[in-house]
Structures are given as C-alpha cells and as structure tokens.
Write a protein that holds these residues in place. Structure first.
Motif, PDB file in Angstrom:
ATOM      1  N   GLN A 186       0.821  -1.157  -0.048  1.00 55.04           N
ATOM      2  CA  GLN A 186       0.077   0.170   0.184  1.00 55.04           C
ATOM      3  C   GLN A 186       1.077   1.199  -0.060  1.00 55.04           C
ATOM      4  O   GLN A 186       1.669   1.444   1.055  1.00 55.04           O
ATOM      5  N   PHE A 187       0.758   2.196  -1.112  1.00 56.82           N
ATOM      6  CA  PHE A 187       1.703   3.401  -1.089  1.00 56.82           C
ATOM      7  C   PHE A 187       1.143   4.393  -1.061  1.00 56.82           C
ATOM      8  O   PHE A 187       1.841   5.678  -1.386  1.00 56.82           O
ATOM      9  N   ALA A 188      -0.336   4.437  -1.030  1.00 62.80           N
ATOM     10  CA  ALA A 188      -0.857   5.946  -0.909  1.00 62.80           C
ATOM     11  C   ALA A 188      -2.193   5.641   0.153  1.00 62.80           C
ATOM     12  O   ALA A 188      -2.846   4.659   0.006  1.00 62.80           O
ATOM     13  N   GLN A 189      -2.434   6.627   0.720  1.00 63.72           N
ATOM     14  CA  GLN A 189      -3.445   6.647   1.711  1.00 63.72           C
ATOM     15  C   GLN A 189      -4.397   7.871   1.767  1.00 63.72           C
ATOM     16  O   GLN A 189      -3.682   8.957   1.412  1.00 63.72           O
ATOM     17  N   SER A 190      -5.790   7.786   1.992  1.00 66.61           N
ATOM     18  CA  SER A 190      -6.581   8.980   2.166  1.00 66.61           C
ATOM     19  C   SER A 190      -7.106   8.952   3.546  1.00 66.61           C
ATOM     20  O   SER A 190      -7.578   8.020   3.943  1.00 66.61           O
TER      21      SER A 190
END
Length: 237
Positions: A186-190
């Motif tokens: 997982q390389f991006a989170q919101s």
C-alpha cells in the motif's frame, strides 16, 4: 466503506482488485461490503480479503491472546464462507499498530493463523512497513517483526509504507518496487499522511485525498495498493 455499485465502471478502468471487509473496518460499527462479493467478481475484480485485528490493549496476557486469536479466526472463516470465498483464499488480519509488536500480540497472531488454517483458509497480515526507531541506530518495521518470527513464516504479508520515497504518492502505476518480500504494497492513503508525504504533496488532490484518475467529480477517496497478483487473496475463484 463500499463505494457503491455505480463507482465500479469508473474504478475498474484503473484498478484490477479491491479490498473486501469481512468485519466492520476500523472506526466503523457496520460493514457495507457484505453481500457484494459476487457482484464485484462479475465486474472482473480480484480481492484483498480483510478482517479487523485486535489492539494490543485487548491482549493483556497469553490467555486473552489465545482466546481472541481463536475467536477471530473462527469469525473470519465463517464470514468468508458466508460471502462465498472458497477454501484456500488468503484472509488478511488488519494490524494498525506500528513498530515491534508485544509478545502477547505474536501469540494472538500465531493462534489466529493456526486456527484459520484449520478452517481451510490461508493467513495473511496487513501491517506497517514504515521503520520505527527503537534506538539511535536501531529501527524495526512491523512487517519485519512478523516476518522474523518462526511461527509466522507462512503468513502472507501486505505492508503499507506511504513514506515518500519509496512511495511515489498518489500516482498510477507506482514507479518503485516498494517492499520486496510483501505480496501487496500500500503506497498511498487517504487522507494524505502529511508527516510521511512532504515530498509528494502535489500527487494528492487539494483536499489531501487520493482519487482515481477518471474520478473527475472526486467522489471516492482511496487507499491505493499494488500487488504481485491481480487477485491477491485468490478470492475470485
């Protein structure tokens, strides 16, 4: 939260798999994913099957760790069967804590893994791949901590590391290999974790979230993953 049936044609233009919760996600009391497996499968999506793990505060001793590990594995397997996921699918236990895990947590994880295997499913773990300093010259990630445990060698790892770099931020597709031994990264989170993404803020929307390239209305903010398989849990079988 499930994005809704109308979101799928847009999201499918960018993504080949989706998360799928068997329990309410962290911070939620209900689970909006239940009953959606067959529809998602019919739309061509693969799966990352998730079950919410315990906080270490709930595992105060070995007895509690073993009891909760057994109970959570039983509940996860029963939910997977109800949703139509076949034996052999990987169920990822969601661990939100970072750094080295307490001994009781490793007991919980070992029992959960053993009981889930007995129920016919394969154990996986969603955990942090972000280094945490224990001393000036010593750092540990939760992913490494789990991987280094002999009883956890058969557990499939899904690691999150949104630190930029190695993360490219909200970019499609990612340009870095991420965490080499993990099946999923997982390389991006919101919303954007500002303390980890200072070098990539422009890749996120002005509101701090990550959206699919074709989501012009910005309806569905996302956590974004890449994997070694278009069906990482084997849940579309």
């Amino acid at each position: 939260m499930y994005p809704g049936d109308l979101a799928l044609p847009i999201l499918q233009k960018t993504f080949v798999f989706t998360s799928y919760w068997l329990s309410p996600p962290p911070g939620e009391k209900t689970n909006t994913w239940l009953g959606k497996r067959e529809f998602l499968r019919s739309q061509g999506f693969g799966f990352l099957i998730l079950y919410r793990g315990r906080d270490s505060g709930e595992l105060k001793n070995e007895v509690a760790a073993r009891r909760n590990g057994t109970q959570d594995a039983s509940n996860a397997a029963a939910a997977a069967k109800r949703e139509g996921f076949a034996s052999g699918a990987i169920i990822f236990l969601d661990i939100e804590e970072g750094g080295r895990l307490p001994a009781n947590y490793h007991t919980y994880l070992r029992v959960w893994s053993e009981e889930l295997t007995r129920a016919g499913y394969h154990p996986g773990v969603y955990c942090s791949g972000i280094p945490v300093k224990e001393a000036p010259d010593v750092a540990i990630t939760t992913a490494d901590d789990i991987r280094n445990q002999a009883a956890s060698r058969d557990i499939t790892l899904w690691a999150y590391n949104v630190f930029c770099p190695p993360s490219p931020g909200c970019t499609f597709p990612p340009k870095s290999s991420g965490i080499g031994y993990a099946a999923v990264w997982q390389f991006a989170q919101s919303p954007r974790p500002k303390e980890f993404t200072a070098h990539r803020p422009a890749n996120y929307a002005p509101d701090g979230n990550c959206y699919a390239p074709r989501d012009a209305a910005h309806k569905w903010f996302l956590d974004v993953n890449t994997a070694t398989s278009p069906d990482p849990s084997g849940g579309a079988k």
